[in-house]
Design an enzyme around this catalytic site. Structure first.
Site, PDB file in Angstrom:
ATOM      1  N   VAL A 153      69.716  -8.583  74.854  1.00  0.00           N
ATOM      2  CA  VAL A 153      71.207  -9.256  74.879  1.00  0.00           C
ATOM      3  C   VAL A 153      72.111  -8.120  75.059  1.00  0.00           C
ATOM      4  CG1 VAL A 153      72.774 -10.056  72.884  1.00  0.00           C
ATOM      5  CG2 VAL A 153      70.574 -11.122  73.134  1.00  0.00           C
ATOM      6  N   LEU A 210      86.600  -4.994  67.968  1.00  0.00           N
ATOM      7  CA  LEU A 210      87.751  -5.074  67.109  1.00  0.00           C
ATOM      8  C   LEU A 210      87.228  -5.044  65.749  1.00  0.00           C
ATOM      9  CD1 LEU A 210      91.055  -5.039  66.443  1.00  0.00           C
ATOM     10  CD2 LEU A 210      90.537  -7.596  66.000  1.00  0.00           C
ATOM     11  N   GLY A 211      87.595  -4.210  64.811  1.00  0.00           N
ATOM     12  CA  GLY A 211      86.993  -4.325  63.431  1.00  0.00           C
ATOM     13  C   GLY A 211      88.070  -5.199  62.575  1.00  0.00           C
ATOM     14  N   LYS A 249      78.283 -10.128  58.966  1.00  0.00           N
ATOM     15  CA  LYS A 249      77.456  -9.436  58.076  1.00  0.00           C
ATOM     16  C   LYS A 249      77.193 -10.116  56.617  1.00  0.00           C
ATOM     17  CE  LYS A 249      79.925  -5.214  59.448  1.00  0.00           C
ATOM     18  NZ  LYS A 249      81.105  -5.536  59.435  1.00  0.00           N
ATOM     19  N   MET A 297      76.159  -6.479  74.834  1.00  0.00           N
ATOM     20  CA  MET A 297      77.272  -6.213  73.741  1.00  0.00           C
ATOM     21  C   MET A 297      78.266  -5.776  74.325  1.00  0.00           C
ATOM     22  SD  MET A 297      77.052  -5.066  69.899  1.00  0.00           S
ATOM     23  CE  MET A 297      77.128  -3.165  70.240  1.00  0.00           C
ATOM     24  N   TYR A 348      84.488  -9.421  54.037  1.00  0.00           N
ATOM     25  CA  TYR A 348      86.008  -9.211  54.209  1.00  0.00           C
ATOM     26  C   TYR A 348      86.919 -10.232  54.013  1.00  0.00           C
ATOM     27  CZ  TYR A 348      83.694  -5.405  56.978  1.00  0.00           C
ATOM     28  OH  TYR A 348      83.103  -4.305  57.437  1.00  0.00           O
ATOM     29  N   ASP A 361      84.140  -7.642  65.048  1.00  0.00           N
ATOM     30  CA  ASP A 361      83.108  -7.271  63.970  1.00  0.00           C
ATOM     31  C   ASP A 361      83.674  -7.741  62.605  1.00  0.00           C
ATOM     32  OD1 ASP A 361      80.864  -5.789  62.531  1.00  0.00           O
ATOM     33  OD2 ASP A 361      82.657  -4.893  61.683  1.00  0.00           O
ATOM     34  N   HIS A 391      74.611  -6.067  55.555  1.00  0.00           N
ATOM     35  CA  HIS A 391      75.888  -5.019  55.125  1.00  0.00           C
ATOM     36  C   HIS A 391      75.450  -3.754  54.849  1.00  0.00           C
ATOM     37  CE1 HIS A 391      80.347  -5.538  54.670  1.00  0.00           C
ATOM     38  NE2 HIS A 391      80.039  -4.133  54.586  1.00  0.00           N
TER      39      HIS A 391
HETATM   40  N1  LIG Z   1      79.578  -1.562  57.634  1.00  0.00           N
HETATM   41  C1  LIG Z   1      80.346  -1.105  56.921  1.00  0.00           C
HETATM   42  O1  LIG Z   1      80.000  -0.899  55.569  1.00  0.00           O
HETATM   43  C2  LIG Z   1      81.718  -1.130  57.337  1.00  0.00           C
HETATM   44  C3  LIG Z   1      82.581  -0.102  56.521  1.00  0.00           C
HETATM   45  C4  LIG Z   1      83.753   0.009  56.911  1.00  0.00           C
HETATM   46  C5  LIG Z   1      84.236  -0.473  57.940  1.00  0.00           C
HETATM   47  N2  LIG Z   1      83.436  -1.150  58.967  1.00  0.00           N
HETATM   48  C6  LIG Z   1      83.792  -1.886  60.349  1.00  0.00           C
HETATM   49  O2  LIG Z   1      84.509  -0.773  60.975  1.00  0.00           O
HETATM   50  C7  LIG Z   1      85.654  -1.388  61.166  1.00  0.00           C
HETATM   51  C8  LIG Z   1      86.482   0.011  61.661  1.00  0.00           C
HETATM   52  O3  LIG Z   1      86.450   0.816  60.531  1.00  0.00           O
HETATM   53  P1  LIG Z   1      87.706   1.259  59.555  1.00  0.00           P
HETATM   54  O4  LIG Z   1      88.753  -0.057  59.358  1.00  0.00           O
HETATM   55  O5  LIG Z   1      87.210   1.950  58.230  1.00  0.00           O
HETATM   56  O6  LIG Z   1      88.269   2.491  60.442  1.00  0.00           O
HETATM   57  P2  LIG Z   1      89.063   2.598  61.721  1.00  0.00           P
HETATM   58  O7  LIG Z   1      88.938   1.670  62.569  1.00  0.00           O
HETATM   59  O8  LIG Z   1      88.461   4.196  62.080  1.00  0.00           O
HETATM   60  O9  LIG Z   1      90.450   3.175  61.225  1.00  0.00           O
HETATM   61  C9  LIG Z   1      91.415   2.004  61.005  1.00  0.00           C
HETATM   62  C10 LIG Z   1      92.622   2.618  60.440  1.00  0.00           C
HETATM   63  O10 LIG Z   1      93.147   3.173  61.290  1.00  0.00           O
HETATM   64  C11 LIG Z   1      94.502   2.811  61.780  1.00  0.00           C
HETATM   65  N3  LIG Z   1      94.775   2.845  63.350  1.00  0.00           N
HETATM   66  C12 LIG Z   1      94.018   2.102  63.992  1.00  0.00           C
HETATM   67  N4  LIG Z   1      94.474   2.497  65.257  1.00  0.00           N
HETATM   68  C13 LIG Z   1      95.231   3.330  65.172  1.00  0.00           C
HETATM   69  C14 LIG Z   1      95.615   4.340  66.164  1.00  0.00           C
HETATM   70  N5  LIG Z   1      95.373   4.144  67.458  1.00  0.00           N
HETATM   71  N6  LIG Z   1      96.392   5.277  65.693  1.00  0.00           N
HETATM   72  C15 LIG Z   1      96.538   5.637  64.284  1.00  0.00           C
HETATM   73  N7  LIG Z   1      96.088   5.024  63.540  1.00  0.00           N
HETATM   74  C16 LIG Z   1      95.478   3.849  63.713  1.00  0.00           C
HETATM   75  C17 LIG Z   1      94.595   1.303  61.139  1.00  0.00           C
HETATM   76  O11 LIG Z   1      95.698   1.011  60.841  1.00  0.00           O
HETATM   77  P3  LIG Z   1      96.579  -0.213  61.367  1.00  0.00           P
HETATM   78  O12 LIG Z   1      95.801  -1.580  61.159  1.00  0.00           O
HETATM   79  O13 LIG Z   1      97.940  -0.173  60.845  1.00  0.00           O
HETATM   80  O14 LIG Z   1      96.642   0.084  63.046  1.00  0.00           O
HETATM   81  C18 LIG Z   1      93.534   1.482  59.876  1.00  0.00           C
HETATM   82  O15 LIG Z   1      94.446   1.959  58.821  1.00  0.00           O
HETATM   83  C19 LIG Z   1      86.012  -2.062  60.155  1.00  0.00           C
HETATM   84  O16 LIG Z   1      87.250  -2.799  60.401  1.00  0.00           O
HETATM   85  C20 LIG Z   1      84.713  -2.930  59.936  1.00  0.00           C
HETATM   86  O17 LIG Z   1      84.922  -3.861  61.175  1.00  0.00           O
HETATM   87  C21 LIG Z   1      82.185  -1.554  58.516  1.00  0.00           C
END
Ligand SMILES: NC(=O)c1ccc[n+]([C@@H]2O[C@H](COP(=O)([O-])OP(=O)(O)OC[C@H]3O[C@@H](n4cnc5c(N)ncnc54)[C@H](OP(=O)(O)O)[C@@H]3O)[C@@H](O)[C@H]2O)c1
Length: 296
Positions: A12, A19-20, A75, A14, A50, A45, A108
């Site tokens: 598959v 987008l998270g 998840k 991907m 969430y 994702d 998760h």
């Molecule tokens: N499996 C797990 O346990 C787990 C844990 C954590 C996360 N995740 C997944 O991973 C995704 C991403 O991780 P994350 O949300 O922790 O962190 P990230 O994507 O590394 O960072 C997100 C943060 O950065 C800001 N941001 C985004 N783009 C930016 C840029 N270009 N410049 C400056 N700041 C920026 C966002 O704020 P704004 O929205 O205000 O832009 C938000 O506060 C999650 O959304 C989720 O889908 C999974």
């Protein structure tokens, strides 16, 4: 410009960049997803935990982009671990997203205090894969010893392991274990999200302010976030940056028209501190089982 695709271990494909939506408020999620799809993202994702799967589905429909052109990943939360529970978790997730089939369904996190239930949930994912309800299955936050036990006691090698991974925490042992078994490593907090959430730890440095990243970014006329995303892509990983801000959603996607040199990739690898920002998957948190995932 099309995002590069990665081929999973079952064939598959991907889109590498997605987008998270962790901590995307439900009322902003549909707009963020529609915006991302308009910009060109074709991978989202989310997670049952969430509590915004419904809004992800709404954003997809609002965008007008064909369902089959978007890779939907979600998840199963730990309170739905167990065989029957995880089968039912699929019904809940697909119902909220408004789709018949999921592209990728992952556990998760390992429930280290209830690992038998974790394994039973994974066996349910195998059934869902066999029945064509999901196109690929995987895990998240699995350390090499969790993976070893899973591989020993189940049949299907996970397609993906989604783990915390940014320049300050690169998890080389996890990446090596994934690679050894043909599991794709997907980076969460790919631009260091967990390193700069207020309240997540005294004195924690934001990777965004790192001088090396800033210097490399300036050299390319890009931002530190773009450099980090480019680093993930060139290292063969999937990355799922979160934003609800239209400008930053676009910024994070505008990483397909420049390339980092090998020396720059090595300099970013060398920023690893070995210190995680998010929760340690080996620390049991039984209270998580008390948070049920709503039916609808
Ligand atoms: N499996 C797990 O346990 C787990 C844990 C954590 C996360 N995740 C997944 O991973 C995704 C991403 O991780 P994350 O949300 O922790 O962190 P990230 O994507 O590394 O960072 C997100 C943060 O950065 C800001 N941001 C985004 N783009 C930016 C840029 N270009 N410049 C400056 N700041 C920026 C966002 O704020 P704004 O929205 O205000 O832009 C938000 O506060 C999650 O959304 C989720 O889908 C999974």
């Amino acid at each position: 410009m099309n995002v590069p695709t990665l081929t999973l271990n079952n064939g598959v494909t991907m889109p590498a960049l997605g987008l998270g939506v962790f901590q995307s408020p439900p009322e902003e999620t549909a707009a963020a997803v529609a915006e991302a799809l308009a910009v060109g993202y074709r991978h989202v994702d989310t997670a049952a935990a969430y509590q915004n799967e419904r809004e992800v589905g709404e954003g997809l429909r609002r965008s007008g982009v064909d369902r089959d052109d978007v890779f939907l990943e979600t998840k199963v939360w730990v309170s739905d671990y167990g065989y029957d529970e995880a089968l039912h978790a699929f019904d809940k997730a697909a119902g909220k997203l408004g789709v018949e089939q999921l592209d990728l369904l992952i556990l998760h996190q390992p429930a280290t205090d209830r690992f038998e239930k974790t394994l039973a949930a994974y066996r349910a994912l195998e059934t869902l894969l066999h029945d064509g309800k999901v196109r690929a299955i995987g895990v998240s936050n699995f350390m090499p010893h969790h993976l070893a036990e899973l591989l020993d006691r189940t049949d299907v090698v996970p397609a993906v392991n989604q783990v915390e991974l940014h320049p300050y925490f690169t998890q080389p042992a996890v990446q090596a274990a994934d690679a050894e078994h043909g599991i794709l490593t997907q980076a969460w907090s790919p631009i260091g999200g967990m390193t700069f959430y207020p309240g997540w730890g005294e004195g924690r440095r934001s990777v965004m302010d790192d001088p090396t990243l800033r210097e490399i970014a300036a050299g390319h006329g890009r931002t530190p976030a773009q450099v980090m995303l480019r680093w993930h892509l060139q290292r063969g990983r999937s990355a799922i940056p979160k934003s609800t801000n239209p400008g930053r959603i676009a910024e994070n996607f505008a990483v397909l028209d420049f390339a980092l040199g090998d020396d720059e990739l090595d300099r970013i690898d060398a920023l690893d501190t070995g210190v995680r920002s998010g929760p340690d998957p080996d620390v049991p948190r039984p209270e998580r089982f008390d948070t049920p995932v709503p039916e609808a």
